[in-house]
Design a protein around this motif. Structure first.
Motif, PDB file in Angstrom:
ATOM      1  N   PRO A 152     -15.815  12.318  12.202  1.00  0.00           N
ATOM      2  CA  PRO A 152     -16.358  13.327  11.286  1.00  0.00           C
ATOM      3  C   PRO A 152     -15.664  13.345   9.928  1.00  0.00           C
ATOM      4  N   ILE A 153     -14.369  13.056   9.920  1.00  0.00           N
ATOM      5  CA  ILE A 153     -13.620  13.012   8.665  1.00  0.00           C
ATOM      6  C   ILE A 153     -13.015  11.622   8.552  1.00  0.00           C
ATOM      7  N   LYS A 154     -13.482  10.862   7.576  1.00  0.00           N
ATOM      8  CA  LYS A 154     -13.026   9.477   7.405  1.00  0.00           C
ATOM      9  C   LYS A 154     -11.500   9.435   7.258  1.00  0.00           C
ATOM     10  N   GLY A 155     -10.898   8.504   7.976  1.00  0.00           N
ATOM     11  CA  GLY A 155      -9.454   8.324   7.900  1.00  0.00           C
ATOM     12  C   GLY A 155      -8.651   9.197   8.844  1.00  0.00           C
ATOM     13  N   ARG A 156      -9.312  10.066   9.600  1.00  0.00           N
ATOM     14  CA  ARG A 156      -8.617  10.918  10.569  1.00  0.00           C
ATOM     15  C   ARG A 156      -9.057  10.530  11.962  1.00  0.00           C
ATOM     16  N   ILE A 157      -8.139  10.501  12.889  1.00  0.00           N
ATOM     17  CA  ILE A 157      -8.454  10.148  14.264  1.00  0.00           C
ATOM     18  C   ILE A 157      -8.761  11.433  15.022  1.00  0.00           C
ATOM     19  N   SER A 158      -9.997  11.543  15.485  1.00  0.00           N
ATOM     20  CA  SER A 158     -10.374  12.753  16.213  1.00  0.00           C
ATOM     21  C   SER A 158     -10.645  12.476  17.682  1.00  0.00           C
ATOM     22  N   LEU A 159     -10.810  11.213  18.051  1.00  0.00           N
ATOM     23  CA  LEU A 159     -11.072  10.868  19.443  1.00  0.00           C
ATOM     24  C   LEU A 159     -10.137   9.753  19.878  1.00  0.00           C
ATOM     25  N   ALA A 160      -9.563   9.895  21.063  1.00  0.00           N
ATOM     26  CA  ALA A 160      -8.778   8.810  21.648  1.00  0.00           C
ATOM     27  C   ALA A 160      -9.753   7.891  22.370  1.00  0.00           C
ATOM     28  N   TRP A 161     -10.571   7.196  21.597  1.00  0.00           N
ATOM     29  CA  TRP A 161     -11.641   6.324  22.094  1.00  0.00           C
ATOM     30  C   TRP A 161     -11.050   4.956  22.428  1.00  0.00           C
ATOM     31  N   PRO A 162     -11.637   4.216  23.335  1.00  0.00           N
ATOM     32  CA  PRO A 162     -11.093   2.880  23.637  1.00  0.00           C
ATOM     33  C   PRO A 162     -10.982   2.006  22.385  1.00  0.00           C
ATOM     34  N   LEU A 163      -9.808   1.418  22.221  1.00  0.00           N
ATOM     35  CA  LEU A 163      -9.555   0.505  21.106  1.00  0.00           C
ATOM     36  C   LEU A 163      -9.552  -0.941  21.559  1.00  0.00           C
ATOM     37  N   GLY A 164      -9.544  -1.148  22.869  1.00  0.00           N
ATOM     38  CA  GLY A 164      -9.566  -2.510  23.389  1.00  0.00           C
ATOM     39  C   GLY A 164      -9.539  -2.513  24.900  1.00  0.00           C
ATOM     40  N   ILE A 165      -9.931  -3.622  25.452  1.00  0.00           N
ATOM     41  CA  ILE A 165      -9.956  -3.812  26.904  1.00  0.00           C
ATOM     42  C   ILE A 165      -8.645  -4.456  27.329  1.00  0.00           C
ATOM     43  N   LEU A 166      -8.063  -3.937  28.419  1.00  0.00           N
ATOM     44  CA  LEU A 166      -6.800  -4.463  28.939  1.00  0.00           C
ATOM     45  C   LEU A 166      -7.048  -5.363  30.139  1.00  0.00           C
ATOM     46  N   ARG A 167      -6.281  -6.450  30.173  1.00  0.00           N
ATOM     47  CA  ARG A 167      -6.355  -7.400  31.283  1.00  0.00           C
ATOM     48  C   ARG A 167      -4.934  -7.736  31.728  1.00  0.00           C
ATOM     49  N   ASP A 168      -4.784  -8.049  33.010  1.00  0.00           N
ATOM     50  CA  ASP A 168      -3.471  -8.522  33.452  1.00  0.00           C
ATOM     51  C   ASP A 168      -3.288  -9.946  32.932  1.00  0.00           C
ATOM     52  N   LEU A 169      -2.140 -10.524  33.177  1.00  0.00           N
ATOM     53  CA  LEU A 169      -1.839 -11.844  32.608  1.00  0.00           C
ATOM     54  C   LEU A 169      -2.719 -12.954  33.172  1.00  0.00           C
ATOM     55  N   SER A 170      -3.412 -12.680  34.280  1.00  0.00           N
ATOM     56  CA  SER A 170      -4.356 -13.673  34.818  1.00  0.00           C
ATOM     57  C   SER A 170      -5.753 -13.499  34.218  1.00  0.00           C
ATOM     58  N   GLY A 171      -5.930 -12.459  33.372  1.00  0.00           N
ATOM     59  CA  GLY A 171      -7.210 -12.241  32.702  1.00  0.00           C
ATOM     60  C   GLY A 171      -8.140 -11.267  33.400  1.00  0.00           C
ATOM     61  N   ARG A 172      -7.688 -10.637  34.479  1.00  0.00           N
ATOM     62  CA  ARG A 172      -8.521  -9.692  35.224  1.00  0.00           C
ATOM     63  C   ARG A 172      -8.528  -8.333  34.543  1.00  0.00           C
ATOM     64  N   PHE A 173      -9.727  -7.732  34.380  1.00  0.00           N
ATOM     65  CA  PHE A 173      -9.868  -6.407  33.778  1.00  0.00           C
ATOM     66  C   PHE A 173      -9.077  -5.381  34.596  1.00  0.00           C
ATOM     67  N   ILE A 174      -8.300  -4.528  33.882  1.00  0.00           N
ATOM     68  CA  ILE A 174      -7.559  -3.472  34.583  1.00  0.00           C
ATOM     69  C   ILE A 174      -7.670  -2.111  33.891  1.00  0.00           C
ATOM     70  N   GLY A 175      -8.156  -2.061  32.646  1.00  0.00           N
ATOM     71  CA  GLY A 175      -8.245  -0.773  31.964  1.00  0.00           C
ATOM     72  C   GLY A 175      -8.510  -0.932  30.484  1.00  0.00           C
ATOM     73  N   TYR A 176      -8.053   0.061  29.714  1.00  0.00           N
ATOM     74  CA  TYR A 176      -8.252  -0.005  28.265  1.00  0.00           C
ATOM     75  C   TYR A 176      -7.102   0.659  27.537  1.00  0.00           C
ATOM     76  N   VAL A 177      -7.024   0.370  26.241  1.00  0.00           N
ATOM     77  CA  VAL A 177      -6.003   0.945  25.376  1.00  0.00           C
ATOM     78  C   VAL A 177      -6.688   1.908  24.415  1.00  0.00           C
ATOM     79  N   MET A 178      -5.993   3.010  24.100  1.00  0.00           N
ATOM     80  CA  MET A 178      -6.530   4.038  23.205  1.00  0.00           C
ATOM     81  C   MET A 178      -5.383   4.607  22.379  1.00  0.00           C
ATOM     82  N   TYR A 179      -5.730   5.401  21.369  1.00  0.00           N
ATOM     83  CA  TYR A 179      -4.720   6.084  20.562  1.00  0.00           C
ATOM     84  C   TYR A 179      -3.967   7.068  21.448  1.00  0.00           C
TER      85      TYR A 179
END
Length: 163
Positions: A78-105
């Motif tokens: 809603p306001i440019k430059g301000r973080i209002s949601l801890a939305w997913p910023l990326g997909i997390l994988r273990d070192l073998s490449g298997r999906f395990i979760g996500y990263v957020m603010y």
């Protein structure tokens, strides 16, 4: 599954650089400490970053597809430059490449939406304003379709800094 000190691979969302300077410089994250746990996942603080990692207890394809859909459909801030949601910023994988979760603010303090909002009642607005939220922004929060169509209001954390 993952513990403190674990190293994880991250596939960054296309918009992650809006939140994290030089995001393309690193593709691995290290978990620092557990900050919370629930029925489906554990949340960890990411070492040396203002980030958190949500690691599913039993990750599956439905979890991965849900996070991919969230990344494709990020709400507009809603306001440019301000973080209002801890939305997913990326997909997390273990070192073998298997999906395990996500990263957020990482949001360290705040008040849950459950503590503030009484649906369809004007008191929600008064409570937000009393917590230091700008009234115009509080109205925009109420209009956000993502916030008021979830079933578990205690999963949403509001902070004066994020808003």
């Amino acid at each position: 599954m993952s513990k403190q000190g674990a190293r994880l691979l991250v596939d960054w969302a296309p918009y992650a650089d809006e939140y994290i300077p030089n995001v393309s410089m690193f593709s691995e994250l290290e978990l620092e400490k557990e900050v919370g746990s629930g029925g489906e996942a554990t949340i960890y603080k990411v070492k040396d970053q203002q980030l958190a990692a949500k690691i599913y207890h039993n990750p599956n394809i439905e979890h991965e597809e849900k996070i991919k859909a969230m990344i494709r459909n990020r709400p507009i801030e809603p306001i440019k430059g301000r973080i209002s949601l801890a939305w997913p910023l990326g997909i997390l994988r273990d070192l073998s490449g298997r999906f395990i979760g996500y990263v957020m603010y990482f949001v360290s303090t705040g008040v849950t939406l459950n503590d503030l909002i009484i649906p369809d009642d004007v008191l929600w607005l008064i409570k937000l304003v009393n917590k230091g939220v700008n009234i115009n922004y509080a109205i925009k929060i109420r209009e956000n379709p993502y916030l008021f169509r979830i079933g578990v209001a205690y999963n949403l954390l509001l902070t004066a800094k994020a808003i």
